[in-house]
Design a protein around this motif. Structure first.
Motif, short mmCIF file in Angstrom:
data_model
loop_
_atom_site.label_atom_id
_atom_site.label_comp_id
_atom_site.label_asym_id
_atom_site.label_seq_id
_atom_site.Cartn_x
_atom_site.Cartn_y
_atom_site.Cartn_z
N GLY A 45 14.63 72.83 0.91
CA GLY A 45 15.20 71.61 0.32
C GLY A 45 15.19 71.67 -1.19
N LEU A 48 17.92 74.01 -2.42
CA LEU A 48 19.25 73.41 -2.38
C LEU A 48 19.44 72.40 -3.50
N ASN A 117 23.18 76.16 11.21
CA ASN A 117 22.66 75.17 10.26
C ASN A 117 22.92 75.59 8.82
N ALA A 118 22.80 76.89 8.56
CA ALA A 118 23.09 77.39 7.21
C ALA A 118 24.57 77.22 6.88
N VAL A 120 26.56 74.91 8.09
CA VAL A 120 26.78 73.48 7.86
C VAL A 120 26.34 73.09 6.45
N THR A 121 25.17 73.57 6.04
CA THR A 121 24.65 73.22 4.72
C THR A 121 25.57 73.74 3.62
N LEU A 122 25.97 75.00 3.73
CA LEU A 122 26.84 75.60 2.71
C LEU A 122 28.19 74.89 2.66
N SER A 123 28.71 74.52 3.82
CA SER A 123 29.99 73.81 3.86
C SER A 123 29.87 72.42 3.25
N ASP A 124 28.80 71.71 3.61
CA ASP A 124 28.64 70.32 3.16
C ASP A 124 28.44 70.20 1.66
N VAL A 125 27.81 71.22 1.04
CA VAL A 125 27.60 71.15 -0.41
C VAL A 125 28.72 71.82 -1.19
N GLU A 127 29.64 75.01 -1.14
CA GLU A 127 29.42 76.41 -1.53
C GLU A 127 30.30 77.37 -0.71
N ARG A 146 33.66 70.93 9.69
CA ARG A 146 33.29 71.69 8.49
C ARG A 146 34.37 72.66 8.05
#
Length: 229
Positions: A45, A48, A117-118, A120-125, A127, A146
């Motif tokens: 966290g 990120l 999950n990685a 999703v995180t990269l897409s949502d921010v 990157e 996404r």
């Protein structure tokens, strides 16, 4: 009384009677799994937050090549050939390729999958700029939300050039009725990813990250792998 409260009360009493070093040893012995989990979550966290806040390093392009065992990450022959082709100033911004991601919506491999999950995180921010995988898997991935709808005005140039290659995801409403198909990918089964670099055996498609701001660079990558440069 709640059994959990009884157990925790007994644990606290037990800890009170132990010397300090014994307390640490006891806590680590019996609670190391949740401690490690908390540290990892907090560490990721923090990473990120710092990454998003500072936006360092910024990327010309970030592509994930999912479900392949081929060498295609940053520094690979594919990466070298593309960066030479694109001519980006790599001192100004980076080109990041990731080929260590394995999940398939068609096989229900998303829930609890760290690679998903990685993604999703990269897409949502914002990157992630693009992701490739087998065509049917990419179409199924469209339901995650996404991947960018290629009808979006941001993708006007891609639509003009590649509309005949679009891969579609068909959503349904709450009653299970099929709605209008949404283009979420571009078929690149005849690209260098298959014919030269052998990332995929038969077919593959490329999807654009839902919050990507590097659509032009995604176009550069498509030009490269399709031999249009």
């Amino acid at each position: 009384m709640n059994p959990n409260k009884i157990v925790w009360s007994e644990e606290k009493e037990k800890l009170k009677r132990l010397p300090f070093k014994e307390k640490l040893r006891y806590i680590w012995t019996y609670f190391w799994i949740p401690i490690v989990a908390i540290v990892l979550v907090l560490g990721f966290g923090t990473f990120l937050i710092v990454r998003i806040a500072t936006n360092i390093p910024d990327n010309w392009l970030m592509v994930t090549f999912a479900n392949t065992t081929a060498q295609a990450g940053t520094g690979s022959q594919l990466w070298e050939d593309f960066t030479d082709y694109a001519g980006y100033d790599l001192k100004e911004k980076k080109v990041e390729f990731n080929a260590e991601s394995y999940f398939d919506f068609l096989k229900d491999q998303a829930k609890g999958n760290p690679y998903y999950n990685a993604f999703v995180t990269l897409s949502d921010v914002g990157e992630l700029d693009a992701i490739t995988m087998e065509s049917a898997s990419l179409a199924a991935l469209g339901q995650s939300g996404r991947l960018l709808d290629l009808n979006n005005e941001k993708c006007a140039a891609l639509k003009t050039k590649y509309a005949d290659r679009f891969v579609y995801y068909t959503p349904t409403d709450e009653n299970g009725t099929e709605l209008a198909p949404i283009p979420v990918g571009i078929d690149i089964s005849d690209s260098l990813l298959v014919t030269k670099y052998h990332l995929y055996v038969d077919n593959c498609a490329l999807g654009v990250g839902a919050h990507s701001e590097n659509i032009k660079e995604v176009g550069d990558f498509l030009n490269f792998v399709l031999g249009e440069g």
